[in-house]
Motif scaffolding. Structure first.
Motif, PDB file in Angstrom:
ATOM      1  N   ILE A 270       0.836  -1.204   0.000  1.00  0.00           N
ATOM      2  CA  ILE A 270       0.000   0.000   0.000  1.00  0.00           C
ATOM      3  C   ILE A 270       0.871   1.254   0.000  1.00  0.00           C
ATOM      4  CG2 ILE A 270      -1.655   1.332   1.364  1.00  0.00           C
ATOM      5  CD1 ILE A 270      -2.736  -1.456   2.339  1.00  0.00           C
ATOM      6  N   GLN A 271       1.924   1.225   0.800  1.00  0.00           N
ATOM      7  CA  GLN A 271       2.816   2.388   0.867  1.00  0.00           C
ATOM      8  C   GLN A 271       3.514   2.626  -0.467  1.00  0.00           C
ATOM      9  OE1 GLN A 271       5.805   2.109   3.934  1.00  0.00           O
ATOM     10  NE2 GLN A 271       6.290   4.286   3.820  1.00  0.00           N
ATOM     11  N   ALA A 272       3.906   1.542  -1.143  1.00  0.00           N
ATOM     12  CA  ALA A 272       4.672   1.676  -2.386  1.00  0.00           C
ATOM     13  C   ALA A 272       3.792   1.965  -3.594  1.00  0.00           C
ATOM     14  CB  ALA A 272       5.485   0.408  -2.632  1.00  0.00           C
ATOM     15  N   ARG A 273       2.603   1.340  -3.632  1.00  0.00           N
ATOM     16  CA  ARG A 273       1.805   1.380  -4.865  1.00  0.00           C
ATOM     17  C   ARG A 273       0.364   1.852  -4.659  1.00  0.00           C
ATOM     18  NH1 ARG A 273       5.303  -2.521  -4.725  1.00  0.00           N
ATOM     19  NH2 ARG A 273       3.926  -3.859  -3.479  1.00  0.00           N
ATOM     20  N   GLY A 274      -0.027   2.114  -3.421  1.00  0.00           N
ATOM     21  CA  GLY A 274      -1.371   2.620  -3.144  1.00  0.00           C
ATOM     22  C   GLY A 274      -2.403   1.543  -2.899  1.00  0.00           C
ATOM     23  N   THR A 275      -2.124   0.327  -3.366  1.00  0.00           N
ATOM     24  CA  THR A 275      -3.017  -0.808  -3.142  1.00  0.00           C
ATOM     25  C   THR A 275      -2.170  -2.052  -2.893  1.00  0.00           C
ATOM     26  OG1 THR A 275      -3.096  -1.377  -5.492  1.00  0.00           O
ATOM     27  CG2 THR A 275      -4.818   0.109  -4.670  1.00  0.00           C
TER      28      THR A 275
ATOM     29  N   ALA B 153     -13.070  -6.745   7.147  1.00  0.00           N
ATOM     30  CA  ALA B 153     -14.364  -6.637   6.459  1.00  0.00           C
ATOM     31  C   ALA B 153     -14.345  -5.536   5.415  1.00  0.00           C
ATOM     32  CB  ALA B 153     -15.481  -6.385   7.470  1.00  0.00           C
ATOM     33  N   ALA B 154     -13.422  -4.597   5.550  1.00  0.00           N
ATOM     34  CA  ALA B 154     -13.336  -3.476   4.592  1.00  0.00           C
ATOM     35  C   ALA B 154     -12.596  -3.842   3.314  1.00  0.00           C
ATOM     36  CB  ALA B 154     -12.651  -2.292   5.259  1.00  0.00           C
ATOM     37  N   ALA B 155     -12.002  -5.023   3.269  1.00  0.00           N
ATOM     38  CA  ALA B 155     -11.233  -5.421   2.079  1.00  0.00           C
ATOM     39  C   ALA B 155     -12.157  -5.673   0.893  1.00  0.00           C
ATOM     40  CB  ALA B 155     -10.420  -6.675   2.385  1.00  0.00           C
ATOM     41  N   ASN B 156     -11.603  -5.557  -0.294  1.00  0.00           N
ATOM     42  CA  ASN B 156     -12.302  -5.933  -1.516  1.00  0.00           C
ATOM     43  C   ASN B 156     -12.071  -7.422  -1.754  1.00  0.00           C
ATOM     44  OD1 ASN B 156     -12.803  -3.029  -2.336  1.00  0.00           O
ATOM     45  ND2 ASN B 156     -10.580  -3.048  -2.311  1.00  0.00           N
ATOM     46  N   PHE B 157     -13.061  -8.118  -2.318  1.00  0.00           N
ATOM     47  CA  PHE B 157     -12.924  -9.549  -2.562  1.00  0.00           C
ATOM     48  C   PHE B 157     -13.223  -9.870  -4.017  1.00  0.00           C
ATOM     49  CE2 PHE B 157     -14.530 -13.999  -2.521  1.00  0.00           C
ATOM     50  CZ  PHE B 157     -13.337 -14.607  -2.135  1.00  0.00           C
ATOM     51  N   LEU B 158     -12.326 -10.611  -4.648  1.00  0.00           N
ATOM     52  CA  LEU B 158     -12.509 -11.055  -6.029  1.00  0.00           C
ATOM     53  C   LEU B 158     -12.734 -12.565  -6.011  1.00  0.00           C
ATOM     54  CD1 LEU B 158     -12.377 -10.539  -9.123  1.00  0.00           C
ATOM     55  CD2 LEU B 158      -9.927 -11.026  -8.978  1.00  0.00           C
TER      56      LEU B 158
ATOM     57  N   TRP C 140      -7.337  -1.766   5.051  1.00  0.00           N
ATOM     58  CA  TRP C 140      -7.975  -2.903   4.367  1.00  0.00           C
ATOM     59  C   TRP C 140      -8.768  -2.486   3.135  1.00  0.00           C
ATOM     60  CZ3 TRP C 140      -6.670  -7.739   4.817  1.00  0.00           C
ATOM     61  CH2 TRP C 140      -6.128  -8.220   6.011  1.00  0.00           C
ATOM     62  N   ASP C 141      -9.279  -1.258   3.124  1.00  0.00           N
ATOM     63  CA  ASP C 141     -10.047  -0.808   1.958  1.00  0.00           C
ATOM     64  C   ASP C 141      -9.180  -0.669   0.713  1.00  0.00           C
ATOM     65  OD1 ASP C 141      -8.763   1.372   3.254  1.00  0.00           O
ATOM     66  OD2 ASP C 141     -10.058   2.796   2.222  1.00  0.00           O
ATOM     67  N   LYS C 142      -7.862  -0.731   0.892  1.00  0.00           N
ATOM     68  CA  LYS C 142      -6.930  -0.676  -0.243  1.00  0.00           C
ATOM     69  C   LYS C 142      -6.392  -2.061  -0.609  1.00  0.00           C
ATOM     70  CE  LYS C 142      -5.447   4.105   0.574  1.00  0.00           C
ATOM     71  NZ  LYS C 142      -6.508   4.429   1.554  1.00  0.00           N
ATOM     72  N   VAL C 143      -6.933  -3.089   0.026  1.00  0.00           N
ATOM     73  CA  VAL C 143      -6.479  -4.464  -0.201  1.00  0.00           C
ATOM     74  C   VAL C 143      -7.538  -5.233  -0.991  1.00  0.00           C
ATOM     75  CG1 VAL C 143      -5.853  -6.661   0.883  1.00  0.00           C
ATOM     76  CG2 VAL C 143      -5.105  -4.493   1.903  1.00  0.00           C
ATOM     77  N   THR C 144      -7.120  -5.953  -2.017  1.00  0.00           N
ATOM     78  CA  THR C 144      -7.994  -6.889  -2.723  1.00  0.00           C
ATOM     79  C   THR C 144      -7.554  -8.303  -2.369  1.00  0.00           C
ATOM     80  OG1 THR C 144      -8.431  -5.389  -4.564  1.00  0.00           O
ATOM     81  CG2 THR C 144      -8.792  -7.742  -4.960  1.00  0.00           C
ATOM     82  N   ILE C 145      -8.500  -9.086  -1.865  1.00  0.00           N
ATOM     83  CA  ILE C 145      -8.261 -10.483  -1.515  1.00  0.00           C
ATOM     84  C   ILE C 145      -8.912 -11.360  -2.576  1.00  0.00           C
ATOM     85  CG2 ILE C 145      -8.679 -12.300   0.197  1.00  0.00           C
ATOM     86  CD1 ILE C 145      -8.832 -10.086   2.329  1.00  0.00           C
ATOM     87  N   THR C 146      -8.198 -12.369  -3.025  1.00  0.00           N
ATOM     88  CA  THR C 146      -8.775 -13.356  -3.917  1.00  0.00           C
ATOM     89  C   THR C 146      -8.325 -14.739  -3.475  1.00  0.00           C
ATOM     90  OG1 THR C 146      -9.182 -13.928  -6.240  1.00  0.00           O
ATOM     91  CG2 THR C 146      -6.924 -13.325  -5.651  1.00  0.00           C
TER      92      THR C 146
END
Length: 232
Positions: free
Chosen positions: A30-35, A95-100, A60-66
């Motif tokens: 997140i620090q390096a690339r924003g997500t 719970a704030a993470a994005n899920f694919l 967590w809102d900047k994290v995508t979990i798959t």
């Protein structure tokens, strides 16, 4: 490729240590690339790790979990990895993470694979973190011995994608990220527990035949050295 072996006296300590390591990697992304992106595996082994990770502090809102792989079953099916992740990881702070998800309500697993492969274009790849598991048959992701698409799935010259896998030991048809999509994760971990899986791991490390024990592919050929996390 040299793997790194991390042994723990108990599974709870492994879970909390792995969770802190993963959280740190996601924060760095997140620090390096924003997500940041995280691909996780199913089964019973990661439940404690998921629970520990879900309560750690990060954006967590900047994290995508798959998912590394999935059975071709709806998300409310008891054998769904989506259900496992929803129950044990996508809660508390996470719970704030994005899920694919990998499963799609399509007529065939192949159509679902094509749909997710198209959506992969929106992910910032390589993955920041990939957590692999392993079965007692030596499979990892859905790279099963005897799998109908095993050779294609392990071919690093082919593009990143999601493909289907059917095998005698797999049960339902599967959806799995290709090895090419996982091999260069910034953090690549293999999480296993118990004496039986340690025996399989030792056999995998002692040989090179990937059709016999497909977990040899990441152990021997991943661009990123595999961090092995094990507890009895």
């Amino acid at each position: 490729m040299t793997s790194r072996f991390h042994s723990f006296s108990d599974r709870a300590t492994l879970a909390s240590t792995l969770a802190e390591t993963v959280a740190a990697a996601l924060r760095s992304g997140i620090q390096a690339r924003g997500t940041a992106t995280l691909a996780v595996s199913g089964g019973s082994t990661p439940k404690g790790f998921f629970e520990a990770l879900s309560d750690l502090e990060l954006a967590w809102d900047k994290v995508t979990i798959t998912l590394v792989d999935e059975r071709f079953v709806p998300a409310d099916n008891a054998r769904s990895n989506h259900l496992l992740v929803a129950t044990h990881l996508l809660k508390n702070k996470a719970a704030a993470a994005n899920f694919l998800p990998l499963y799609r309500d399509t007529a065939t697993a192949g159509e679902a694979a094509e749909a997710v492969t198209a959506e992969m274009a929106s992910l910032a790849l390589p993955f920041d973190v990939v957590i692999l598991g392993m079965g007692t048959d030596g499979h990892t992701a859905s790279f099963f011995p005897g799998g109908d698409h095993l050779a294609q799935s392990l071919d690093l010259t082919l593009p990143r994608r999601v493909l289907t896998m059917e095998a005698e030991g797999a049960g339902e048809p599967r959806l799995t990220f290709s090895f090419s999509a996982l091999a260069d994760a910034r953090l690549l971990a293999l999480h296993i527990e118990g004496a039986e899986k340690k025996t399989v791991l030792d056999a995998a490390l002692a040989g090179t035949d990937e059709s016999e024990l497909p977990v040899r592919a990441p152990l021997n050929r991943a661009a990123t050295p595999v961090d092995i996390y094990w507890a009895p």
